[in-house]
Each structure stands twice: as structure tokens, then as C-alpha cells.
Write an enzyme that holds these catalytic residues in place. Structure first.
Site, short mmCIF file in Angstrom:
data_model
loop_
_atom_site.label_atom_id
_atom_site.label_comp_id
_atom_site.label_asym_id
_atom_site.label_seq_id
_atom_site.Cartn_x
_atom_site.Cartn_y
_atom_site.Cartn_z
N GLY A 117 -9.34 28.03 -8.52
CA GLY A 117 -9.94 27.84 -9.68
C GLY A 117 -9.58 26.66 -10.53
N CYS A 120 -15.28 22.17 -5.38
CA CYS A 120 -13.81 21.62 -5.86
C CYS A 120 -13.80 20.17 -4.88
CB CYS A 120 -12.62 22.48 -5.56
SG CYS A 120 -12.65 23.21 -3.99
N GLU A 158 -5.20 26.55 -5.35
CA GLU A 158 -6.49 25.39 -4.97
C GLU A 158 -7.11 25.31 -6.20
OE1 GLU A 158 -8.94 23.78 -3.91
OE2 GLU A 158 -10.08 25.47 -3.02
C1 UN1 Z 1 -14.15 24.79 -2.85
O1 UN1 Z 1 -15.11 24.23 -3.19
O2 UN1 Z 1 -13.52 25.77 -3.33
O3 UN1 Z 1 -14.80 21.39 1.96
C2 UN1 Z 1 -13.95 25.05 -1.09
C3 UN1 Z 1 -15.49 22.11 1.54
C4 UN1 Z 1 -15.75 23.56 1.93
C5 UN1 Z 1 -14.77 24.40 0.95
C6 UN1 Z 1 -14.79 24.11 -0.52
N1 UN1 Z 1 -15.48 23.70 3.26
O4 UN1 Z 1 -16.18 21.34 0.56
#
Ligand code: UN1
Length: 504
Positions: A239, A295, A261
Site C-alpha cells: 500500500g 507500484c 511493499e
Molecule cells: C504492484 O504494483 O504492487 O512488477 C505489484 C510488476 C508486477 C507486480 C506489481 N509483477 O509490475
């Protein structure tokens, strides 16, 4: 179409929000799940309250007692079946992810594939939970370490990967012998109910329950309870940095573990030695894919001044060709943002861009139609603009020029977050400099590969305000277990370490 889909995944028009294998009759405030592509309700969930949470925790705690006694490869067999059940439901679940969260179908399906991949990884891992052995300094002594199950794990996931991040955690934690309690985002409750139904089917077939558990409820009601709950030795959470700070404080206070994360502010450096076509494709996927709601999304683009004009023009042209629309329409490249608050946040960020002297080169608006649609946006920016330091969960890409690699690296690392990063260059020295200890300070650093779309085999996570956690592949499993160092004396003497003598 959506009614068929809901039925296939065992969803009702009104669902209950807590499950330990069987669904509890929850009676909390109703949560309405909205389709971000048109603003229409999809279905409802009655949220869990404190007493529901307590029931779930008791089941999860009781199930841990038996689950941890099952040999790890047998637990791996259960996870193999979970992977197969996901394979059988890939299309339906992928569609539901797109329907409820708004990512385009290829990405919705990709997310379910990520779940399947981590299950496969975990099956192999179930025979590889290795500890080291050491040479004791004392004669006829043996030293080694072993890894034991940790307990009940609390898992908090975000709306943007509503199902894959659950799988990253549970597939690994399950083979490690843990049971889990999952609190999904309140923006994506239906995907959570669907995933729980899939897991329930596998569990039922094996006569098991209480291993994968779900609690859908408000942060203040369920989330806070989890953080303070001493029965949860690990909270794994995805988050915002703000949320992570709260979790680290409350869980840290009781000296338990966190796996955080959090936000990213990921940059791509495109050097004068780059293959610009490769870079263009990667930047487009990184910045526009998932409507900028990963993210790992690319938020900053650092261009060498010699290629900046040409590359920016190519990018503006490509942005003009991005088809925006319903997430389930196969022509769509960019779906909606998750809700109107996200649209509001994007517009507020763009006001700051204007106030701080940034120039919008493409986009900047919201679309005048139902659903939470915005234009993918390119901004000519400066590294010293305050808004560039922030993660806005929307498709805004800040373009910044640089003169030499040292300057690019300095700008690259000069943000509070440290998740993902990449450089596009065909020059070996530039590539290696970027990967060296004086290069990228992020948890993920790529060469000629974009910032998003990581494979499950690597450890996923980042440094600084991203929270320091690592989940998914490599040796991330270790956080889900407790390490025990064992020394065994098989001789007739009682020597002490460090040569200490202590005889009467
Ligand atoms: C996320 O955005 O929390 O590497 C995870 C990536 C994906 C996972 C993203 N495999 O963009």
C-alpha cells in the site's frame, strides 16, 4: 456478461465478507463494488466486524497446529492443486479483475498467470526450504540451522494487484507451514471473494480448512485489529507509504515482523546510447499500462539532452494513439482509474504541476463519459519540482533532461522511494555503472527492460520509503519462517565455546 461471470466464480449479488473455509454470516456495513469502466454497481459484500475477525483468527490459529505438522512437500502438493484450480479459472478470474479493478484484459489475465507461476514456484520450494550446516569449533559437536513455520500471517493487499499479491504471500507461506488471514482492499472485494472460493474448493477436496482465510472489513475495524494482534507474528502489507508508516509503528511496537511493499517513484534513464525503439515500448507500457496504477509504474523519464527532443516527439505521438476505454473491450490499451477519488488525486497533482512550472505536453484531462477515465499525461518537468518527489497513482510521466550519467544518477536516486528502475543503453560501461553500488539505489534495477512487469522468480520489493520488504521469489520465503540454530554434542566431554573453562 457480468452476471455469468459472477456465477462462475461463486459470487452472489450480496456476499459475505469473512471466510475460514465456510462463509460466516457477516452483518457489517455493506460494501458496494463498482465497475470503474462505467460507475455501475457489480455486487455487494457485507463486511466483517470485530466478532467475525475473532472467529476467523481462532480458526486460523487452530489450523496452524495441524498444518505445520504436515511435511512441507505435502503442503506443496496442496499448493500445486491451488495452481491447477487457478489455471482452470484463469479466464473467469482475469475477467473479474478487469471488471472490478479496471486493468485491461491482457493484464487481468497476466495477473492470474502471476498467481499460477508463484504456485509452481512454491511447489518446488516445498522441497527446498534449506538451512545451512556449520562446522562447530568444539570436538564431537554438530551445528546446523533449520527453518520452522512461523504462525498465522496477516496479509493486507492493495486494489491494483487484487489477486497476484495474495498469491505471492499465500503460496509461499502455505508451503512454509503458516496459515493466513487476508484483508483485501475495500475497492476490490469481489475478486477477493472469488479467490477465496477457488481456495475453498481445493481445501474441501483435501478435507482441510482454516489455512486460507479472508476478512473483508474497514481498516479501522479489521486492519487495526490485525496490526495489534499478538497472534500474528508477521504482517505482510502492500500500500501507500503513509499506510506503511502506521503498520511499522504499531507492529514494531509489539516487536513483530513486517514485510512492507510501499510506494515507488520509478525512473527510466534513456541515454544517448539507447536503442530508442526498445525504450519507447518499455516506457509506454511502464507509464500507461494499468493506467499508471502499479507500484512499479514508470513515473519519471530521464532523457539525455541529445535525444530528448526526438524521443519526446515519438512519445507524444505514441500517447496520441493510446485507445482509452472499457477494460474488457479488446481494443482498449488503457482502462479507467479505480475510482473518482483517484481521478481527483490526479487532477490535484496536475494543478501542482502547473503551479510549480511544469508543462503538459500531452493529456492532462478527464474524459467526459461515465467511468473514471483520464488521459495519459506527459509533463515536461524539472527534478527540483516538489510534485516529482511524490507517487501519484495515475498515468502522469515527468520528463526531465540530463547532461551526463552522473547527473542522471543523482536525479534518479534523489526521491524518497526506492522500488524499481531502469536504464536504456547499449553501452556496457553505462549499464554496469547503473547496476553498481554507485548506480540505482532501488530494489529492482534493469537494463533495457522497463520498470514494471517483474517476473515472480526474483525477490520483489524496494528500499528507502518503499519499506525494505521482499516477497515473491528468490529467498523471500525466509520471512515466513523462523530460523533455529541447533548445536548437538555427541561426545563425552562438555567443552565450552571460546575456550572458556568453568569447572568445579
Ligand atoms: C504492484 O504494483 O504492487 O512488477 C505489484 C510488476 C508486477 C507486480 C506489481 N509483477 O509490475
Amino acid at each position: 456478461m457480468s452476471a455469468d461471470l459472477l456465477q462462475k466464480l461463486g459470487l452472489e449479488s450480496t456476499n459475505h465478507g469473512a471466510c475460514t473455509g465456510t462463509w460466516l454470516e457477516t452483518s457489517g456495513k455493506e460494501l458496494v463494488s463498482l465497475n470503474p469502466s462505467n460507475g455501475e454497481p457489480i455486487a455487494r459484500v457485507k463486511q466483517a466486524e470485530a466478532e467475525d475477525y475473532e472467529k476467523v483468527m481462532q480458526q486460523a490459529t487452530a489450523a496452524f497446529e495441524t498444518w505445520r505438522m504436515m511435511p512441507a512437500p505435502q503442503r506443496g502438493e496442496i499448493v500445486r492443486q491451488l495452481g491447477d484450480e487457478l489455471r482452470a479459472n484463469k479466464d473467469a478470474l482475469g475477467r473479474l479483475v478487469s471488471l472490478e479493478m479496471g486493468k485491461v484484459l491482457t493484464e487481468g489475465l497476466g495477473e492470474v498467470q502471476e498467481m499460477i507461476d508463484i504456485c509452481d514456484f512454491a511447489v518446488g520450494l516445498s522441497r527446498q526450504l534449506y538451512g545451512l550446516s556449520m562446522h562447530s569449533e568444539r570436538g564431537q559437536h554438530r551445528m546446523y540451522e533449520q527453518w520452522h513455520p512461523l504462525g498465522v500471517i496477516g496479509i493486507v493487499t492493495a486494489f491494483n494487484f487484487p489477486v497476484a499479491v495474495w498469491a505471492w504471500n499465500v503460496a509461499i507461506a502455505a508451503v512454509c507451514g503458516d496459515t493466513m488471514v487476508w484483508k483485501p482492499s475495500s475497492k476490490t472485494p469481489l475478486t477477493a471473494v472469488a479467490v477465496q472460493n477457488i481456495a475453498n474448493r481445493v481445501m474441501e477436496r483435501n478435507g482441510l480448512s482454516g489455512i486460507f482465510n479472508l476478512v473483508i472489513g474497514r481498516g479501522a475495524e479489521v486492519g487495526e485489529r490485525m496490526l495489534a494482534d499478538r497472534r500474528l507474528p508477521l504482517i505482510s502489507a502492500t500500500g501507500s507509504c503513509r499506510m506503511g508508516r502506521r503498520i511499522a509503528t504499531v507492529v514494531g511496537e509489539r516487536l513483530a515482523r513486517t514485510l512492507l511493499e510501499l510506494g515507488g517513484n520509478n525512473a527510466v534513464i534513456v541515454s544517448e546510447h539507447a536503442n530508442l525503439d526498445l525504450a519507447l515500448r518499455a516506457v509506454l507500457f511502464g507509464a500507461v499500462g494499468t493506467a499508471g496504477q502499479r507500484c512499479t509504474s514508470t513515473r519519471r523519464l530521464l532523457l539525455h539532452k541529445s535525444i530528448a527532443k526526438e524521443f519526446t516527439e515519438k512519445l507524444v505521438r505514441a500517447y496520441g494513439n493510446v485507445v482509452i476505454g472499457d477494460a474488457l473491450d479488446e481494443n482498449t490499451l488503457m482502462g479507467p482509474l479505480v475510482d473518482d477519488a483517484a481521478v481527483g488525486d490526479m487532477m490535484a497533482a496536475l494543478e501542482q504541476v502547473a503551479a510549480q512550472g511544469g508543462e503538459v505536453l500531452h493529456g492532462g484531462g478527464k474524459l467526459d463519459r461515465p467511468g473514471n477515465f483520464v488521459e495519459p499525461t506527459l509533463v515536461k518537468a524539472r527534478a527540483d519540482m516538489e510534485i516529482v518527489q511524490e507517487e501519484t497513482f495515475a498515468p502522469i510521466l515527468y520528463i526531465i533532461e540530463y547532461d551526463d550519467l552522473d547527473e542522471a544518477l543523482k536525479m534518479h536516486n534523489d526521491v524518497p522511494q526506492g522500488l524499481s528502475s531502469s536504464i536504456f543503453t547499449q553501452n556496457l560501461i553505462e549499464a554496469e555503472t547503473f547496476l553498481s553500488h554507485r548506480g540505482s539505489d532501488c530494489g529492482i534495477a534493469n537494463v533495457n527492460v522497463g520498470t514494471s512487469g517483474a517476473e515472480i522468480g526474483g525477490a520483489f520489493g524496494g528500499e528507502k520509503e518503499t519499506g525494505g520488504g521482499r516477497e515473491s521469489g528468490s529467498d523471500s520465503w525466509k520471512i515466513y519462517m523462523r530460523r533455529q540454530t541447533n548445536t548437538i554434542n555427541w561426545g563425552a566431554e562438555m567443552p565450552l565455546a571460546q575456550g572458556v573453562k568453568f569447572d568445579v
